[in-house]
Every structure is written in structure tokens, then in C-alpha cells.
Design an enzyme around this catalytic site. Structure first.
Site, PDB file in Angstrom:
ATOM      1  N   CYS A   1     -22.709  74.803   7.830  1.00 42.22           N
ATOM      2  CA  CYS A   1     -23.279  75.268   8.441  1.00 42.22           C
ATOM      3  C   CYS A   1     -24.372  75.997   7.625  1.00 42.22           C
ATOM      4  CB  CYS A   1     -23.497  75.613   9.727  1.00 42.22           C
ATOM      5  SG  CYS A   1     -22.236  77.013  10.289  1.00 42.22           S
TER       6      CYS A   1
ATOM      7  N   HIS B   1     -21.928  80.330  13.799  1.00 42.36           N
ATOM      8  CA  HIS B   1     -22.228  79.481  13.663  1.00 42.36           C
ATOM      9  C   HIS B   1     -23.571  79.792  12.493  1.00 42.36           C
ATOM     10  CE1 HIS B   1     -23.837  74.963  13.413  1.00 42.36           C
ATOM     11  NE2 HIS B   1     -24.901  75.588  13.612  1.00 42.36           N
TER      12      HIS B   1
END
Length: 1294
Positions: free
Chosen positions: A49, A304
Site C-alpha cells: 500500500c 495502512h
């Protein structure tokens, strides 16, 4: 560098999986097209990510993207030559070009970075490991600079991102200034102690640091320590300024990392002039605007990344959020729009007007008819069907105007639809022209977006997900667990050319345009093929002229005509389309046509629901692959009325009738076919016939349909009995006896479905005169059928080469070898009472084998349907007792027949037996497992005692061991013909556990013991005099637990069995307990009484008692049987005016219905006879010597579900369990709300001293009682993966 500092955390907002796509043929994932925003996301390879966020930022940096596209193959090389040793191929920029081209031009929801990460030299483990995005930014720029050496793009990174700062130190005495210049690609700004980006920049480039006092600066010109001022300034500003926020820090006091989550603001536009060295230029030269924010969600050990990006070139379609749309629609409600007069006779004009007025420019196909009715006041069938056909066909025939999307369930207008009677609008007057290099054929599934609203267009790119956001959403990333981590600014002087707006193919090289065009074409073909294959259903058509109604179901007239017609059709089409297609197939069809869903049943074909709505789609009508459709007129078939529906579903019954006299002579044996003859169940004298009847027909109607008089009896077959050795016979008693139950008169009015009759059930039909025969006997409501024995026989086949019983196994035949003697057969008259030894003797005489079999033992064996010999039958039994069916075959072969008390067993050595590999043995039923094993070892020629026996499980694999070697085979339910496996090795440990038993020694009259205890050993284990001294948590009285012995018991024993066995210990002979319920058993864990064992009938396995566990037995004055959620609490009432408590009392609290504090308070009030409002409760924490007050705390609310969590004392923070001490204060007479006692203060002081000694590395005093509580347990720390530096491999291009 950062290792797994930013490792993906499953609990920290991981986005949905990449595509949400479907899987096409071959297992390949079918990538869906782009969404309404017309932007493509990037797949997450497991932990990439951070890479996806940075790549999207670089893609939406137009100047970087275009500079990269300007590098052609003549400078970078060709990817096809990357494995050639003499070719110089710059793989990283080439793969980056291809990725950017796919993100811009390929019509797919997500793009993959697998090729790019492969060019980095990353392995699968690297792709699943998370890293810091700032570290990646620097390493990727370094890799690009090395890859572009010797090309026109060698200064790409330097021109766009390079800036300089200058650090100055000014001597306050001589004024000399010492300067040092530093380069940067990004600025790292402090977050700790600063509330905004401007404040951090002010501290870095405006505030001066003074060298004074003891911290002086040595001036080179003065040559001495002087007072000086240090400062820094921005000397050169790059076109793109990257700022990294230092949110992750290290706490040296706690020795752990942490994340700064405080509020930290940053502007959308910033002027850096106050922080620069030279300020002579215009303000616009120092002005920057924010265009990208990389966000980190999570903590310092997991999280994230996703990114907010400003679409500068308006490549995506930005839509206002729903609340803005509602607000605008409300303001426009008052404005009346003058619609042009509709041409009601033109359906194209009417449908176009309906779709134009919809906000989404699309309508569900099922709702289009209602909107048409509202528009013109008439339905499609009445107004247009006669001239234009079904509405779905009309929409498909005008593909230049309408598009069916969402698998054919929604209709929308195509981009720039031509108006009826006019020419199509030119692109110049309509929406902006699409890029000619981009294949937009696949975008027809999306409605063309309307004009975009003014203002900045921001998108949230979260791996595969792309959503529109407002500019105000950026302010939510100022603080919290999800907050901004990197900021990207661009100079406001950088303007974009007009031709770049809304043109994703701007400056994309021609070879990449060709690549994306081919990929779009391939994707479109795959989607069309997938949609076609996934929406095609294949079903069978049954035509009415080929069927007739018989026995309650539809039967084919003949085999040729009864064949169904297989038809493949698109399930997105309507029932009317299917009807039209069938009309075209059946040109001679005359009259109405009804399509009815059918199903093939054992009785025949049955009809269910009829498809009546021609506008209904096939998948909405429940038509799937392998469905059956019956084509008829909807009323009758061949003149017979057909009943439809599940209630009339036919049942295929086996009708059994007597067949004596001539019919009986025709029975020659064997299995009877359905429809007549002596069947397997009926034998000679009965004939069977399969007949179908409607499930809604009554039993009386069935009798009438069979043509039987009213006095006839209908009987249902009962479950057949099994003989003594029923495995060999397969069901009924030998001799053909069977039982049937007569249906009572009231059942004649019940339907077959109410009587639970199903396909294959047998019904015996008897007339009154049938009982004159000896075959049928009526006793009450039970009919017994016994066929005369003089018409019975057995067929005996002689096979000398087939193995028999008694050891030796079946010998395998060698291929090509001819048998010395042909198989001989004899038919022996037999009855159910004849002994099998007589049958064998008669067969030997019939076959004339007396001389041949002198001195040779032989036996009779049955054969299964696969031709495999079954175990030999016991010749001392009769045909009926042995379960042998008359009129069947037996095989006479060499071998010994078992006696009535013996078992014939198969066995193999080592593994599960294969066909023909097992051996046979005959042993006594009373033999033990050990004796049987010894016999088998002798037969196999094996020696030693390291062997044991195992059974075969249900799937013919080696199963569980026979644990009890002294048990007999009959006790272990070893049956005739079973197979055992001789396995090498000793027996595994038996299912017994050994438990150590302690006794709670009552030193007072109270039969209680506290679980919250400190323990100390007075003797080493094992030993008869071992004791545990127990110090009660409140009161300081010493009690003891004394070991009384050990018990061995199976895991399958119940708690009641355990209590009974505990009472047999010699040390407990003095304990008087009338029943096991007068004993309480505690589980002793970690030298603490942890829980009460409850459930007298629960097994020890379910109670999770393992071998070596400790239990404590406590004598009670009354019986006790605690429920699963009944807690045993020790209640101590506080002494008013004193820091002490009365002796504890036991309270059994039922928390099964309500475990809230109010429920416990009510139970204590009822126990003590006080008002619940006057009680104050607290739980004692013995390991900490503290009290936790139990009050009605405010309910917590979950942020995600917005749902109140139920109050429960069984959960956090109290976790009530058996033996917990509950302190009670009566506030009416005691105002002191402090529950602590002097013993608690002494305990806390002792804990502080022990902690101080541990900190100094000293051992606690020898006289100190060592606590076994949680404070002595080692603190569990979360293990982290080793930190691995991030790297990108680059070739040498110098």
C-alpha cells in the site's frame, strides 16, 4: 531501515480486496472496468500500500509523468531484450512507463505492479513486507537517477524535486558568517511540540539557535569561543516540494516507539517567502498549492497507507457527494421546466425523455414499464407491442441510443444519443471528445457523465478503491490515528495546457498507445465472452405432443418422441423472447403456448409454475442451467387435464399382489424386475408392479385406481428383520417371511403426502379370500407373508480355485491360465428351516464330488454384487438363522466353515488390505485381542511382541487401535467378516488421565475456601505429607490444602464418576458424603483454585481436564449442582465504622439471563435482606491488594457500529469467576466508601518492596511468601519480525 514498523495490520482499516472481480474460465480473474470516476486503482500485493500511494502521486504529477513519457525506446531500450546480455535495457523506467499508461488508458478497475516490483528485484516476501513511504520515495528517486544515466532524463529528479538549504552561524563579536549548503529532495518537519506546518517551518528557518553560556562557538576568525547565532534558510526552491511529517518517535523513558496523533494543521496553499534566503522576487514565485496527501492509518507497529490526490488535469470524473446532490435538487424543485411536447406515437422519443429526466440517466428494466405508464398513461403492451414487439427487443434493436448495463437489469442512454429525426450532435458541441487512441468500446457499460462541477477535484485512492472526496475532507487528517504523513506541494506558477485537460492520452508515446489499445481490445473480448458464457443457460424443452398423462405423471409416448430438445439461451432475455424463439423453432405450433417449469421424477415428468409475464427476465423467473421446460397449451395434454404444483407431485409406489398358481410356477428365481415376478423382497408367490400416483390423491383413490374392491386391504411394508448373521443375508429372514402393516380405515381419506409415502415404498394389496392360503396370515393389523417351503431352492456353484476360510487368503489367478475344471452348478431344494450342513451335503451329492473331496474341507460362501466372496456361513445354523435368502446362489469352495461361536476375520500386515492381499482366520468370539493377535502373527510368520491390532474405519483406511488387549472380540463388537490390521509398534497411550487430588482441610465451621490465595509449599512433591498453606485474601487466617493421592480415570468418564472414584481413596475414608453431589471439586491451576467443576454428566474431556492436572475436593453440607453460568461468589459484608469485614458467606449467582451489575446488586440485596439502592459493591483483587468498585458505569459506544455494548460483569473490566470475593457496604449505616483494609496496605507495601528489589536485581527475602499471581508471570511481549532494509536493484548504465 524501518523493518516492519509500518506492517499491514488486519485490524487497521485494510481496504477491500482489490478487484471484487469475478473469475472467468481457466481460473483467471476477470478485471471489471473502471467505475464512474473513470480512474484506475492499483492492486495490493500483500503489503504494497505504501508503494501504491507513492505511484499514484507520481502519476498525478503531470510534469513527472510527461518527462518520463518523453524518453523513447532509443534511449531506454526494449523490454523484449532485457534478458539479452549485450543489450542495455533500463527496465525500471520502462516498467514505470507501462504502468502509467495502463493506469491512464486501459479500461480496468485495477492495475498490477507485479512487473514493476519484479524489475526492482523484489521477492514475494519483500512484496508482503511493509516499509516506510518516505524511505521508498528516496530510494525510488535514487534508482531512477541511476537508471537514467546517459539519457536526456538523467536530470529528471534533480529538475523537479531538488532544492537546497543553507545553514549559517554568525559570530556576535566580529560578525563573521560561516555557511554550509545542503541538498534535499524532501523536507522532514517536526510534529512533536508543534501544532502546524507553518510553525514547524518557522522553527526550522526563522528562529535562531544561540550559542552562549557554557555552550559557546569557536569562531575561526576570532580564534576563540564566542557567542554566536545559528540559523537556516531555504536557498533554492524546487518546482515540487515534498514534506515528510515526523509522526513516529521513540520514548526513551519507556523504551518504546509511539505515534504522534495530536492535531497538526497544514495549509492548502502556502507562501514560503518568509523562510527563504532571497526574497526579492514576486510572491507567486514562492507560492505552492497542495496536490497530494499520503495518509497513514494505524499505530507505530502496524497500519495502512492511502492517498488523497488533486486531479489537476481532470482525468477522472468527479461527482459531488449525495448530500450536495440532494441540496441542489431541492433548490431546483421550484423551477418549472417547460418540456417539449412528446410524440406519444414514437416510443423512441418517449423512452429517451424518460431516461433524460432521471438524475442518473438510467432506469431499472423492471421499473421502466411503470415509468412509461406514469408518462403516457398506457402500458407498453397496449400502446406499442403490436408494432414494435417486446420492450426488451426494442431496446436491443436501438443500440445506438440505449445501452443495457448491470447484466441487463438496467437501461441507460448511450453517450451523445441521436435525437429522433435529427443528426447526431458533433463532439464540439457536446462533451469533450474522447482520446482517439483509447478504445472506449468497453465503456458503454457506464453512462457518460454529465458536465463536471467547478472547483478542485480530490480523490481518495486506497489501493483498488477510488472515491470522490471534498476538499474539506483533508482537514480530518490533521490528527488522530488516521492522519497525514507526507505532503506534496507544487508551484502555483506551473500551468497546464488546455489540450492536456480531460485527455489521458496526452503525450503518451505511440507504442504505449498501441499497447493499451490491444489490451483494451483483449479485455473487451474477455468480458464479452465471460458475459456470454456466464449468462447462457442450457435447459431442456419437452413438447406436449410427445407426452401423455399416465399414473399421475407425464410419460413419453415412445422413446423417440420423448427425447427433450436441448436449448441454449441468454438468461438476460425475457420470457417473451424465449416464447418467440420457440415459436420460430416449432413452425407448426398452433394455438396458445404456455411455458411451465418441469422436473423429472421417478414417476415421470411433473409440472410446477407457469411463466406468464412475458416481460420478466429469465433469471428472475428462476430459469437456470439443466432446468426443464414443458411447452403446452396450459390446460391439457392429449385430452387429459394436468394438475400442476408441488402439492400434486407424483409418488412412484411398488404395488405388490399375490401371484399363486400358474404365476407362481413361472418364478424361476433371481431378482424380480419392477412390474412382476418374484422379486427380491417378495419372493415366489408375489408379483410387483411400479405405479405412479399424484401426491395429492387419497389412499382410497389409489385403491380405486388399482381396480380393487372396497373390502380389499392395503398394507405398508414394515422394516425387515435381520437374522442372527444378517450381514450375509442382506435383509429379511431366510425363507421369505415378511411383515406388512394394514392401513386403518381412517387413512383411506389421507393423501399420499400426508401418509409420508415416498418413491419406492411398497404397498401390498390383499383381497379377503387371500387369507385362505397359508401364505398370508393376519394377526391384528399385521400381515405375515410366508411362502410355502416346497417351492424353495438354493443354487450351489462349485469353484475349486476360489479360496475358502480358515487361513491362507484368496489366491490370485494368473492371467491367461485356464481353469482345470469348469464351474459346475447344482440346484438344491431347500427351506428356511433346513440346516446349511444338509445343503452342502446335498450339493456334493448332486455334483458327484464325494471322491474328489475326500480329506478336503470345504465351506459355503455367499457372493456380493461385485462378485466378491463373503465370509463362509455357519453350517450349524438354518438357512433362515444364517440370513441366507432362498432362491439365491451359494459358492462351494475349499476352506473351513466357522462354528456358531467362531468369527471369520480378514487381516493384513502393516497397511490397509488391497483386493486379494488380505489373509483369513477363524477365531473364537470369546478370544481376547491378545490371543487373536498371536494367532495372526503365527499365520503371517511374524515374531516379537512389538505389534498391535487396529480396525478399518468407514472409508477402508487404518483406523483406531484396539486398546484393551484383554477384552474379548465380542465385547469390542468385532463382527463376522470384519478386517483387522496388524500394525508394528506398541499400543499408544490409553485414554486415561492421572489426576492429583487435594483435600481442603476445614479448620473452622465454614465449609468455604478462597480462590484468591497465596500459597507456599511445606514439602516437596510427591509425598504423602505434602501440604499447601493457604492464606485467605481477606482476614489473614491460614488454612491448608493437603494432598490425598492420585486417581487414574478415563477421559470419557463423567464428573459424577470422578467424584465417586475420589471417595475411594484411602485418605478420604473419613469423609462422609451420601451422594457425589455433596462434594465440590475445584480445578487447581498455578497453585490457585481457579474454577469449580460443574455438570455431573459432562465428561472430563469436555471439562478440559488433562493428565497431570490437580483437583481439590471440598466437602459440603448440602447437595450442589451448579449451572453453566452460575457463579460461586464469596460475599463479605463490611463492619460499620471499621476497616474490616464479617466472615465470608457463599452466594450462588445465576448470571445466565442477566450479568449486569444491577442483577448482582439485586441478588445480594435479597441474600442480605437490604435495599439494593443502599448497597455499594466492590471486587477484591488479591494479587494487587486493591478493590474495584462495581457501579453502573456509562455504557461504551462502538465507533464503527454505533451500537451500545451490553453491560456484563463476566467481561471487562471485572471478569467475575468462581471464588471471587465481593465486598459489600451498607451505605445506610456506613458512610466509608473505602474498601481497603490494613492487610491490603501491608500487601501493597510488600509489593512495592519486591518491585524495588527486582529493579535493583536483588532476590526477595527468604521469608517472603512467593506469590503465584499474575505479577510473577513474565510479561508477554509481541514478537516482531527482523528489520530488513528496503532496496531496489539497478543495473549499471555508465
Amino acid at each position: 531501515m524501518f523493518g516492519n514498523l509500518f506492517e499491514e495490520d488486519e485490524d487497521e482499516g485494510i481496504p477491500p480486496s482489490a478487484s471484487g472481480g469475478r473469475v472467468g474460465k481457466g481460473g483467471d480473474e476477470l478485471t471489471p472496468p473502471r467505475g464512474r470516476n473513470n480512474l484506475s486503482g492499483i492492486k495490493n500485493q500483500g503489503g504494497t500500500c505504501y508503494l501504491n500511494s507513492l505511484l499514484q502521486t507520481l502519476l498525478f504529477t503531470p510534469e513527472f509523468r510527461e518527462e518520463l513519457f518523453n524518453l523513447g525506446p532509443e534511449q531506454l531500450g526494449y523490454l523484449e531484450d532485457k534478458h539479452s546480455p549485450e543489450a542495455k535495457v533500463r527496465v525500471i523506467p520502462l516498467e514505470l512507463q507501462r504502468l502509467f499508461a495502463r493506469l491512464l488508458l486501459v479500461d480496468q478497475q485495477t492495475a498490477s505492479t507485479a512487473d514493476l516490483t519484479e524489475s526492482f528485484g523484489w521477492s514475494n516476501s519483500e512484496e508482503s513486507r511493509q516499509h516506510d513511504v518516505q524511505e521508498l520515495n528516496r530510494i525510488l528517486f535514487s534508482a531512477l537517477e541511476h537508471s537514467l544515466v546517459g539519457t536526456s532524463g538523467s536530470t529528471l529528479i534533480h529538475r523537479l524535486y531538488h532544492g537546497t538549504t543553507v545553514n549559517s552561524i554568525e559570530c556576535k563579536e566580529c560578525g563573521n558568517v560561516s555557511q554550509r549548503q545542503e541538498d534535499f529532495l524532501d523536507l522532514t518537519v517536526c510534529v512533536r511540540g508543534v501544532c502546524s506546518l507553518e510553525g514547524a517551518l518557522w522553527d526550522m528557518f526563522v528562529e535562531e539557535e544561540m550559542f552562549q553560556g557554557s555552550n559557546l562557538y569557536r569562531c575561526a576568525q576570532c580564534d576563540k569561543l564566542v557567542t554566536a547565532a545559528k540559523s537556516a534558510k531555504l536557498r533554492k526552491l524546487p518546482p515540487f516540494l515534498t514534506m515528510s511529517l515526523l509522526r513516529f518517535n521513540f520514548d526513551f523513558a519507556k523504551c518504546e516507539r509511539y505515534k504522534e496523533t495530536g492535531r497538526y494543521t497544514f495549509p492548502l496553499n502556502i507562501n514560503l517567502k518568509p523562510f527563504c534566503e532571497q526574497v526579492e522576487g514576486e510572491d507567486s514565485e514562492y507560492s505552492y498549492e497542495l496536490f497530494s496527501v499520503i495518509i497513514h492509518k494505524g499505530g507505530c507497529y502496524g497500519g495502512h497507507y492511502h492517498v488523497y490526490i488533486k486531479d489537476i488535469d481532470h482525468l477522472g470524473h468527479w461527482e459531488p457527494l449525495e448530500d450536495e446532490v440532494k441540496l441542489k435538487s431541492q433548490t431546483k424543485k421550484e423551477v418549472k421546466v417547460c418540456e417539449p411536447e412528446l410524440e406519444r406515437d414514437d416510443p423512441l422519443s418517449v423512452l429517451t425523455a424518460i431516461l433524460v429526466q432521471e438524475p442518473s440517466k438510467s432506469v431499472l428494466l423492471d421499473k421502466l414499464g411503470q415509468k412509461l405508464m406514469d408518462k403516457i398513461g398506457s402500458s407498453w403492451n397496449k400502446k406499442y407491442r403490436k408494432h414494435h414487439g417486446p420492450i426488451s427487443k426494442f431496446l436491443q434493436s436501438h443500440g445506438d441510443v440505449f445501452v443495457l448495463v448491470s447484466s441487463g437489469t438496467r437501461v441507460t442512454l448511450k453517450a451523445n444519443p441521436p435525437s429522433p429525426g435529427t443528426e447526431p450532435a458533433s463532439p464540439a458541441n457536446g462533451s469533450p471528445a474522447l482520446d482517439p487512441h483509447l478504445d472506449h468500446s468497453s465503456t458503454n457499460s457506464r453512462a457518460e457523465p454529465g458536465p463536471e462541477p467547478e472547483g478542485p477535484h480530490w480523490f481518495d485512492l486506497n489501493d483498488s478503491s477510488v472515491t470522490c472526496i471534498r476538499e474539506e475532507e483533508i482537514q480530518k487528517q490533521f490528527q488522530g490515528k488516521e492522519s497525514a504523513y507526507m505532503l506534496f506541494y507544487r508551484k502555483t506558477l506551473l500551468h497546464r495546457p488546455a489540450e492536456a485537460l480531460r485527455n489521458p492520452g496526452y503525450k503518451v508515446p505511440s507504442h504505449l498507445l498501441e499497447m493499451t489499445r490491444e489490451e483494451n481490445h483483449k479485455l473487451q473480448q474477455i468480458r464479452v465472452e465471460f458475459e456470454s458464457s456466464s449468462n447462457s443457460v442450457e435447459f431442456r424443452l419437452h413438447l406436449a405432443p410427445s407426452y401423455r398423462l399416465e399414473n399421475g405423471a407425464l410419460q413419453p409416448i415412445n422413446a423417440e418422441k420423448g427425447k427433450a430438445v436441448n436449448l441454449t439461451f441468454d438468461r438476460r432475455k425475457t420470457v417473451g423472447d424465449l416464447r418467440l424463439a420457440i415459436y420460430q423453432m416449432q413452425e407448426l405450433w398452433d394455438g396458445d403456448m404456455a411455458l411451465t417449469v418441469a422436473k423429472s421424477l421417478p414417476a415421470g415428468l411433473h409440472l410446477y409454475n407457469t411463466l406468464q409475464d412475458d416481460n420478466m427476465l429469465l433469471f428472475s423467473a428462476g430459469i437456470y442451467s439443466n432446468s426443464d421446460l414443458f411447452v403446452w397449451n396450459g390446460r391439457e395434454v392429449c385430452g387429459a387435464t394436468v394438475q400442476t404444483g408441488a402439492e400434486w407431485e407424483p409418488v412412484l409406489l411398488t404395488v405388490v399382489r399375490p401371484s399363486l398358481g400358474e404365476d407362481m410356477e413361472g418364478d424361476t428365481g433371481g431378482e424380480g424386475a419392477r412390474g412382476g415376478g418374484g422379486g427380491e423382497d417378495g419372493g415366489s408367490g408375489l408379483k410387483r408392479e411400479a405405479r405412479g400416483f399424484a401426491g395429492g390423491a387419497t389412499l382410497g383413490q389409489v385403491r380405486e385406481a388399482l381396480g380393487e374392491p372396497l373390502e380389499s386391504l392395503l398394507c405398508q411394508e414394515q422394516e425387515k428383520g435381520v437374522g442372527k448373521r444378517g450381514k450375509g443375508g442382506g435383509g429379511g429372514e431366510g425363507g421369505g417371511a415378511s411383515g406388512w402393516r394394514v392401513f386403518p380405515p381412517e387413512d383411506m381419506q389421507k393423501t399420499l403426502r400426508e401418509l409420508a409415502l415416498k418413491d419406492g415404498d411398497a404397498v401390498l394389496v390383499l383381497e379377503p379370500h387371500s387369507f385362505d392360503s397359508s401364505v398370508f396370515n393376519l394377526s391384528g393389523d399385521l400381515v405375515t407373508v410366508t411362502t410355502p417351503s416346497d417351492c424353495r431352492w438354493l443354487q450351489v456353484k462349485y469353484q475349486p480355485n476360489r479360496g475358502g476360510g480358515g487361513g491362507g487368503g484368496e489366491e490370485e489367478k494368473v492371467e491367461g491360465e485356464k481353469e482345470e475344471e469348469e464351474e459346475r452348478t447344482a440346484t438344491v431344494p431347500a427351506s428356511g428351516n433346513m440346516l446349511l450342513c444338509e445343503v452342502k451335503q446335498r450339493a456334493i451329492e448332486e455334483l458327484q464330488l464325494q471322491e474328489e473331496l475326500i480329506g478336503v474341507e470345504c465351506c459355503l460362501r455367499q457372493m456380493d454384487r461385485r462378485g466378491r466372496l463373503l465370509p463362509p456361513v455357519c453350517e450349524d445354523l438354518s438357512v433362515r438363522e444364517a440370513g441366507v435368502r432362498l432362491m439365491t446362489s451359494l459358492t462351494l469352495c475349499p476352506g473351513t466353515a466357522p462354528k456358531a461361536t467362531q468369527l471369520f476375520l480378514h487381516f493384513s500386515v502393516g497397511t490397509a488390505p488391497s483386493s486379494g492381499k488380505e489373509r483369513d482366520i477363524i477365531v473364537e468370539e470369546s478370544s481376547s485381542v491378545k490371543e487373536c493377535l498371536k494367532r495372526m502373527l503365527e499365520e503371517a510368520g511374524l515374531e516379537g511382541d512389538c505389534w498391535h491390532l487396529r480396525k478399518l474405519d468407514w472409508c477402508e483406511e487404518v483406523g483406531e487401535a484396539l486398546m484393551d488387549e484383554d477384552a474379548s472380540l465380542s465385547e469390542l463388537k468385532i463382527s463376522h467378516g470384519d478386517t483387522l490390521v496388524v500394525t508394528e509398534g506398541h499400543l499408544p497411550p490409553k485414554g486415561f488421565i492421572k489426576l492429583t487430588v487435594w483435600l481442603y482441610v476445614n479448620q473452622t465451621d465454614e465449609a468455604t475456601v478462597s480462590m484468591e490465595t497465596d500459597v507456599s509449599h511445606t514439602a516437596e512433591r510427591p509425598g504423602d505429607q505434602q501440604r499447601l498453606e493457604v492464606l485467605t485474601a481477606v482476614g489473614g487466617a491460614m488454612t491448608e490444602l493437603r494432598i490425598v493421592g492420585q486417581v487414574e480415570i478415563t477421559e470419557e468418564a463423567t464428573l459424577e464418576n470422578l467424584k465417586t472414584q475420589v471417595l475411594t481413596l484411602p485418605a478420604l475414608q473419613c469423609v462422609c458424603a451420601p451422594t457425589p453431589a455433596f462434594l465440590r471439586l475445584w480445578h487447581l491451576e498455578g497453585q490457585r483454585l481457579s474454577r469449580v467443576l460443574r455438570g455431573h454428566q459432562l465428561t472430563l474431556r469436555k471439562l478440559k481436564l488433562g493428565s497431570g492436572a490437580d483437583i481439590c475436593v471440598q466437602q459440603l453440607l448440602k447437595e450442589e449442582d451448579l449451572g453453566p453460568k452460575e457463579l460461586l461468589l464469596h460475599v463479605q459484608m463490611g463492619v460499620p465504622g471499621e476497616r474490616g469485614y464479617y466472615p465470608p458467606e457463599e452466594l450462588v449467582w445465576d448470571a445466565s439471563r442477566d450479568s449486569a451489575p444491577r442483577c448482582l446488586r439485586s441478588a445480594l440485596a435479597a441474600h442480605s435482606g437490604l435495599s439494593p439502592d443502599s448497597l455499594l459493591l466492590a471486587k477484591h483483587q488479591a494479587d494487587k491488594h486493591t478493590w474495584d468498585t462495581i457501579s453502573s458505569w456509562s455504557q461504551q459506544v462502538s465507533k464503527r457500529k454505533k451500537k451500545k455494548k451490553p453491560e456484563s460483569l463476566l467481561g471487562a473490566p471485572f471478569h467475575l469467576k468462581d471464588g471471587d470475593i465481593i465486598g459489600v457496604k451498607n451505605l445506610l449505616i456506613d458512610n466509608n466508601r473505602d474498601f481497603s483494609t490494613l492487610q491490603d496496605e501491608q500487601g501493597q507495601q510488600r509489593l512495592r518492596e519486591e518491585a524495588e528489589q527486582r529493579r535493583k536485581g536483588e532476590q526477595p527475602p527468604t521469608g517472603t511468601i512467593q506469590r503465584a499471581g499474575p505479577d510473577k508471570r513474565p510479561q508477554s511481549t509481541k514478537t516482531r519480525k527482523p528489520e530488513v532494509a528496503l532496496s531496489i536493484n539497478v543495473g549499471v548504465f555508465r
